[in-house]
Scaffold this active site. Structure first.
Site, PDB file in Angstrom:
ATOM      1  CG  ASP B  11      -2.020  -0.994   1.139  1.00  0.00           C
ATOM      2  OD1 ASP B  11      -2.166  -1.606   0.052  1.00  0.00           O
ATOM      3  OD2 ASP B  11      -2.739  -1.200   2.123  1.00  0.00           O
ATOM      4  CG  ASP B 130     -12.282  -3.576  -1.269  1.00  0.00           C
ATOM      5  OD1 ASP B 130     -11.360  -4.399  -1.361  1.00  0.00           O
ATOM      6  OD2 ASP B 130     -12.114  -2.346  -1.397  1.00  0.00           O
TER       7      ASP B 130
END
Lengths: 196, 251
Positions: B11, B130
């Site tokens: 990330d 997600d």
């Protein structure tokens, strides 16, 4: 390492930058070009390719590269779609290829996931491109069409069926996998091409 | 034999690596270029970079980072986060990425998947999703798992495949950050339903979880972040273990 003049053919079909970076990691500077004169004068030529066959052939024809590539006398390395376009015909978009290898590119039967994506083993390794490479080494593949085994195959891989992972005829070399993305093995194969 | 892939996820925020626990509480986990190189040397099969700032002003920072990574990395890598258009994708691929991942922008405009697949080829279009399992089943969430959409996960994945997505990266929000294992039941159902590769994400805590995600979850690849960043699991050890469990891996 002696200074070499390597040209990567630019016809807007993907991954040219990563091929250039891979060569730079081996200490060789490569030029990305679609200029006939530049390509003809190169010590070696790389013919990459990512994308759709009919679209890519159209791009080659627009710039006359479809006529030029078969005339080249120096070592030429086709990668992925580049290899498939070097064959006689592709089922993708029913596309006539450059005809350097008298075999046809076929679509994978839908017996497993397509594209064949990821690391797979190469075996039955032959020729200078695979000098020092151990059989069953892993290389990185991404493709939905394949070139069947034939007399010019210098490496093979199995996914759904056994097919050509690499081809060679005279000065024309080709890999279905991406040597520029295949870790140390890929770097070694590119280095073998540089040393030809 | 086609190997199962192990994919560390980095990330990225302002050009640095961070890891969110349940999408918040960011912690600095180092320089992305150094991390990328180290992972490739230790046997990672691919890398994913998710730009979690992805504001317009920071775009240049990301492109510079992609170029730096592409120069040193000998394995494929995917870049995701804040990608909204063909132009965004063209820039990232030109900087040297191999694939891009789209998530919220594809939910808002499914046509984007079709456009990207037609222009750049399905092989470089990863559809990230997600999702959260509730009593009504699996639902797609947006913006890193903050906004429910009402869209059913399985319908969305089928549509994404039909539109030309080349790969699915599925994160279960029920499992992400728990370190209790992947969403194997849902993964197996998705893997059998689709004819494109499936990357599992969310829930990796130990090496057995990886074995399970490939056998029970039928995933083609497994993605994780903190267990790799904080060296709770070392990739060479993980791969040796998977091999001993008869799971094909690249050693």
């Amino acid at each position: 390492m002696e200074k070499q003049n390597i040209v990567i053919i630019d016809y807007e079909a993907g991954n040219v930058q990563s091929v250039k970076y891979a060569l730079e990691r081996l200490g060789v500077n490569a030029e990305i070009s679609n200029c006939e004169k530049t390509i003809r004068q190169a010590d070696k030529v790389i013919f990459p390719g990512v994308g759709e066959a009919a679209w890519a052939m159209k791009k080659l024809k627009e710039t006359g590269l479809d006529q030029l590539i078969p005339q080249l006398k120096q070592p030429v390395l086709g990668i992925c779609l580049g290899m498939q376009l070097m064959c006689a015909h592709s089922e993708e978009g029913n596309t006539k290829g450059l005809g350097l290898f008298p075999v046809n590119t076929l679509k994978f039967p839908a017996e497993d996931k397509v594209p064949h994506m990821g690391w797979n083993q190469i075996r039955q390794l032959k020729g200078k491109l695979f000098e020092g490479i151990e059989t069953e080494s892993y290389a990185y593949f991404v493709h939905s069409y394949y070139v069947p085994l034939n007399e010019y195959a210098t490496a093979e891989t199995h996914y759904i069926k056994s097919f050509s992972a690499s081809l060679q005829k005279d000065n024309f070399y080709a890999c279905q996998f991406h040597p520029e993305k295949s870790g140390d093995i890929g770097q070694a194969i590119l280095n073998n091409f540089i040393k030809l | 034999m086609l190997a199962k892939r192990i994919i560390p996820c980095l990330d990225i925020k302002d050009g640095r690596t961070v890891k969110g626990i349940n999408f918040v509480d960011l912690k600095d986990a180092g320089d992305p270029v150094e991390l990328a190189k180290a992972y490739a040397e230790r046997g990672a099969d691919e890398l994913v970079f998710l730009d979690i700032t992805a504001t317009h002003e920071k775009r240049k920072t990301l492109l510079e980072l992609v170029e730096k990574v592409a120069k040193v990395l000998t394995i494929p890598f995917t870049v995701g986060g804040g990608i909204n258009s063909c132009e965004d994708v063209a820039q990232i691929l030109k900087a040297g990425a191999d694939k891009i991942a789209i998530n919220s922008s594809a939910v808002r405009c499914p046509e984007l998947i079709t456009e990207l697949a037609n222009r750049f080829g399905s092989q470089c279009v990863v559809l990230a999703v997600d999702a959260c399992e509730t009593q009504e089943g699996w639902e797609v969430y947006l913006n890193g798992g903050r906004i429910p959409t009402g869209i059913k996960l399985f319908d969305w994945l089928k549509e994404a495949e039909r539109r030309g997505a080349g790969e699915i990266l599925f994160t279960s929000m029920n499992h992400d950050g728990t370190k209790n294992g992947f969403a194997n039941e849902a993964l197996a159902e998705i893997s059998e339903m689709l004819n494109i590769p499936l990357i599992a994400s969310g829930g990796a805590g130990n090496m057995h979880h990886f074995a399970d995600v490939f056998t029970k979850g039928k995933a083609d690849a497994a993605l994780a972040a903190s267990v790799f960043h904080y060296k709770e699991i070392e990739i060479p050890e993980l791969k040796n273990y998977l091999k001993s469990e008869d799971i094909p891996v690249r050693l």
